[in-house]
Write a protein that holds these residues in place. Structure first.
Motif, PDB file in Angstrom:
ATOM      1  N   ALA A 142      25.756  10.009  52.446  1.00 49.12           N
ATOM      2  CA  ALA A 142      25.639  10.472  51.062  1.00 49.12           C
ATOM      3  C   ALA A 142      26.856  11.320  50.717  1.00 49.12           C
ATOM      4  CB  ALA A 142      24.355  11.274  50.849  1.00 49.12           C
ATOM      5  N   GLU A 143      27.138  11.397  49.434  1.00 44.57           N
ATOM      6  CA  GLU A 143      28.251  12.219  48.964  1.00 44.57           C
ATOM      7  C   GLU A 143      27.873  12.853  47.630  1.00 44.57           C
ATOM      8  OE1 GLU A 143      33.097  11.871  48.391  1.00 44.57           O
ATOM      9  OE2 GLU A 143      31.837  10.140  47.910  1.00 44.57           O
ATOM     10  N   GLY A 144      28.156  14.124  47.506  1.00 41.45           N
ATOM     11  CA  GLY A 144      27.865  14.824  46.266  1.00 41.45           C
ATOM     12  C   GLY A 144      29.140  15.310  45.600  1.00 41.45           C
ATOM     13  N   ASN A 145      29.204  15.190  44.299  1.00 41.52           N
ATOM     14  CA  ASN A 145      30.336  15.680  43.505  1.00 41.52           C
ATOM     15  C   ASN A 145      29.879  16.879  42.692  1.00 41.52           C
ATOM     16  OD1 ASN A 145      32.337  13.543  44.149  1.00 41.52           O
ATOM     17  ND2 ASN A 145      30.863  12.210  43.122  1.00 41.52           N
TER      18      ASN A 145
ATOM     19  N   GLY B 165      36.668  24.485  39.224  1.00 43.63           N
ATOM     20  CA  GLY B 165      36.914  23.741  40.457  1.00 43.63           C
ATOM     21  C   GLY B 165      36.002  22.538  40.578  1.00 43.63           C
ATOM     22  N   ALA B 166      36.596  21.394  40.889  1.00 47.17           N
ATOM     23  CA  ALA B 166      35.844  20.150  41.103  1.00 47.17           C
ATOM     24  C   ALA B 166      36.075  19.696  42.539  1.00 47.17           C
ATOM     25  CB  ALA B 166      36.276  19.071  40.116  1.00 47.17           C
ATOM     26  N   GLY B 167      35.006  19.324  43.205  1.00 51.75           N
ATOM     27  CA  GLY B 167      35.144  18.891  44.591  1.00 51.75           C
ATOM     28  C   GLY B 167      33.965  18.056  45.032  1.00 51.75           C
ATOM     29  N   SER B 168      34.090  17.509  46.219  1.00 58.10           N
ATOM     30  CA  SER B 168      33.046  16.656  46.773  1.00 58.10           C
ATOM     31  C   SER B 168      32.715  17.092  48.188  1.00 58.10           C
ATOM     32  CB  SER B 168      33.490  15.185  46.769  1.00 58.10           C
ATOM     33  OG  SER B 168      34.658  15.017  47.550  1.00 58.10           O
ATOM     34  N   VAL B 169      31.493  16.774  48.609  1.00 63.11           N
ATOM     35  CA  VAL B 169      31.015  17.084  49.948  1.00 63.11           C
ATOM     36  C   VAL B 169      30.299  15.847  50.486  1.00 63.11           C
ATOM     37  CG1 VAL B 169      29.565  18.565  51.376  1.00 63.11           C
ATOM     38  CG2 VAL B 169      30.747  19.512  49.381  1.00 63.11           C
ATOM     39  N   GLU B 170      30.639  15.446  51.714  1.00 66.68           N
ATOM     40  CA  GLU B 170      29.990  14.313  52.359  1.00 66.68           C
ATOM     41  C   GLU B 170      28.904  14.794  53.309  1.00 66.68           C
ATOM     42  OE1 GLU B 170      33.741  11.165  52.527  1.00 66.68           O
ATOM     43  OE2 GLU B 170      33.133  12.244  54.331  1.00 66.68           O
ATOM     44  N   ALA B 171      27.801  14.067  53.350  1.00 62.35           N
ATOM     45  CA  ALA B 171      26.744  14.298  54.335  1.00 62.35           C
ATOM     46  C   ALA B 171      26.753  13.113  55.293  1.00 62.35           C
ATOM     47  CB  ALA B 171      25.384  14.432  53.653  1.00 62.35           C
ATOM     48  N   TYR B 172      26.861  13.391  56.583  1.00 59.87           N
ATOM     49  CA  TYR B 172      27.022  12.314  57.564  1.00 59.87           C
ATOM     50  C   TYR B 172      26.104  12.539  58.763  1.00 59.87           C
ATOM     51  CZ  TYR B 172      29.771  15.653  60.307  1.00 59.87           C
ATOM     52  OH  TYR B 172      30.167  16.749  61.025  1.00 59.87           O
TER      53      TYR B 172
ATOM     54  N   THR C 293      34.189  20.881  52.458  1.00 62.89           N
ATOM     55  CA  THR C 293      34.360  20.618  51.034  1.00 62.89           C
ATOM     56  C   THR C 293      35.784  20.159  50.736  1.00 62.89           C
ATOM     57  OG1 THR C 293      32.681  22.238  50.420  1.00 62.89           O
ATOM     58  CG2 THR C 293      34.286  21.651  48.724  1.00 62.89           C
ATOM     59  N   ASN C 294      35.865  19.113  49.942  1.00 69.37           N
ATOM     60  CA  ASN C 294      37.160  18.582  49.531  1.00 69.37           C
ATOM     61  C   ASN C 294      37.391  18.957  48.070  1.00 69.37           C
ATOM     62  OD1 ASN C 294      39.550  17.104  49.331  1.00 69.37           O
ATOM     63  ND2 ASN C 294      38.464  15.217  48.803  1.00 69.37           N
ATOM     64  N   LEU C 295      38.274  19.938  47.837  1.00 67.58           N
ATOM     65  CA  LEU C 295      38.572  20.384  46.477  1.00 67.58           C
ATOM     66  C   LEU C 295      39.589  19.444  45.849  1.00 67.58           C
ATOM     67  CD1 LEU C 295      37.942  22.681  44.453  1.00 67.58           C
ATOM     68  CD2 LEU C 295      39.962  23.867  45.336  1.00 67.58           C
ATOM     69  N   ASP C 296      39.207  18.820  44.769  1.00 72.11           N
ATOM     70  CA  ASP C 296      40.066  17.858  44.078  1.00 72.11           C
ATOM     71  C   ASP C 296      40.967  18.613  43.092  1.00 72.11           C
ATOM     72  OD1 ASP C 296      41.279  15.775  42.783  1.00 72.11           O
ATOM     73  OD2 ASP C 296      39.432  14.632  42.459  1.00 72.11           O
TER      74      ASP C 296
ATOM     75  N   THR D 259      30.331  24.381  48.486  1.00 67.09           N
ATOM     76  CA  THR D 259      29.599  24.196  49.741  1.00 67.09           C
ATOM     77  C   THR D 259      28.170  24.708  49.616  1.00 67.09           C
ATOM     78  OG1 THR D 259      31.644  24.388  51.040  1.00 67.09           O
ATOM     79  CG2 THR D 259      29.565  24.749  52.193  1.00 67.09           C
ATOM     80  N   ALA D 260      28.007  25.884  49.006  1.00 68.56           N
ATOM     81  CA  ALA D 260      26.669  26.433  48.813  1.00 68.56           C
ATOM     82  C   ALA D 260      25.834  25.546  47.890  1.00 68.56           C
ATOM     83  CB  ALA D 260      26.769  27.852  48.245  1.00 68.56           C
TER      84      ALA D 260
END
Length: 228
Positions: free
Chosen positions: A77-80, A107-114, A146-149, A189-190
């Motif tokens: 899963a991935e959340g934006n 700030g816009a970023g994405s987080v992956e759940a693996y 967290t990947n900050l775009d 992240t939070a």
């Protein structure tokens, strides 16, 4: 020629001694096979197995554990996310027009759940005796960094005091925005941790493995997760 005037003809010759013996052996073997098959059909020897019956032995091994481990890290899963950071740095008892720094940042970023399949240990995959069901125990999903775009993140407004602007003219500070970026990453992240992203990863991983293992012939697939 016989006394009656008839021509004597030689008597037909039978098989020679060795050939006669071979025919006797073959005939006896054929008779034994017929008798054995007949007694089996008649039920005289119910436990007798046909020595010529076709047998098939399947020695193939289920490639479950190795195949699942080879998947390594499965991003389920991935959340934006988007956060607003309003950060102000000033000094006590110093007027804001002299020493003040305030930044309004989006700030816009994405987080992956693996799920890390590489950490699946021996005994985590259990196949039933009849080979129809399988149980897989997986490590709990984790959140990646967290990947900050930066292409989608931007500064909305910024206020700087007189001394702050003079300092920029003298030496500048190329890293002065790092504090804002780190704060945005922490908040994303939070937000990901509270969003139920790991629960979504559990469900997606379960569906993926159920489809994969059913395609290998298993009728019942059970997927559970260890405590994080």
């Amino acid at each position: 020629m016989s006394p009656d005037g008839e021509v004597d003809r030689p008597a037909p010759r039978g098989p020679s001694g060795p050939a006669r013996g071979l025919l006797v052996v073959l005939g006896a073997a054929a008779l034994a096979v017929v008798v054995l098959l007949g007694t089996q059909v008649a039920g005289v020897f119910p436990d007798f197995r046909n020595p010529f019956a076709k047998e098939q032995t399947d020695r193939s091994q289920p490639p479950l554990l190795k195949s699942i481990q080879d998947l390594s890290r499965y991003v389920a899963a991935e959340g934006n996310f988007q956060v607003v950071v309003d950060l102000q740095n000033d000094r006590n008892n110093v007027p804001e027009f002299l020493l003040n720094e305030r930044t309004l940042f989006v700030g816009a970023g994405s987080v992956e759940a693996y799920v890390d399949f590489g950490k699946i240990a021996e005994g985590a995959v259990v196949v039933s005796a009849d080979g129809k069901s399988v149980e897989v125990k997986l490590p709990a999903p984790q959140l990646a960094q967290t990947n900050l775009d930066m292409e989608k993140s931007y500064v909305v407004a910024q206020q700087r005091g007189l001394l702050n602007r003079l300092n920029d003219l003298v030496k500048g500070d190329p890293n002065r925005q790092q504090q804002v970026y780190r704060l945005a990453e922490d908040r994303i992240t939070a937000a990901a941790r509270d969003s139920g992203l790991t629960a979504r990863a559990e469900e997606n991983t379960r569906k993926m493995l159920e489809g994969l293992l059913r395609s290998l012939g298993y009728e019942k697939v059970t997927v559970t997760y260890t405590a994080p």
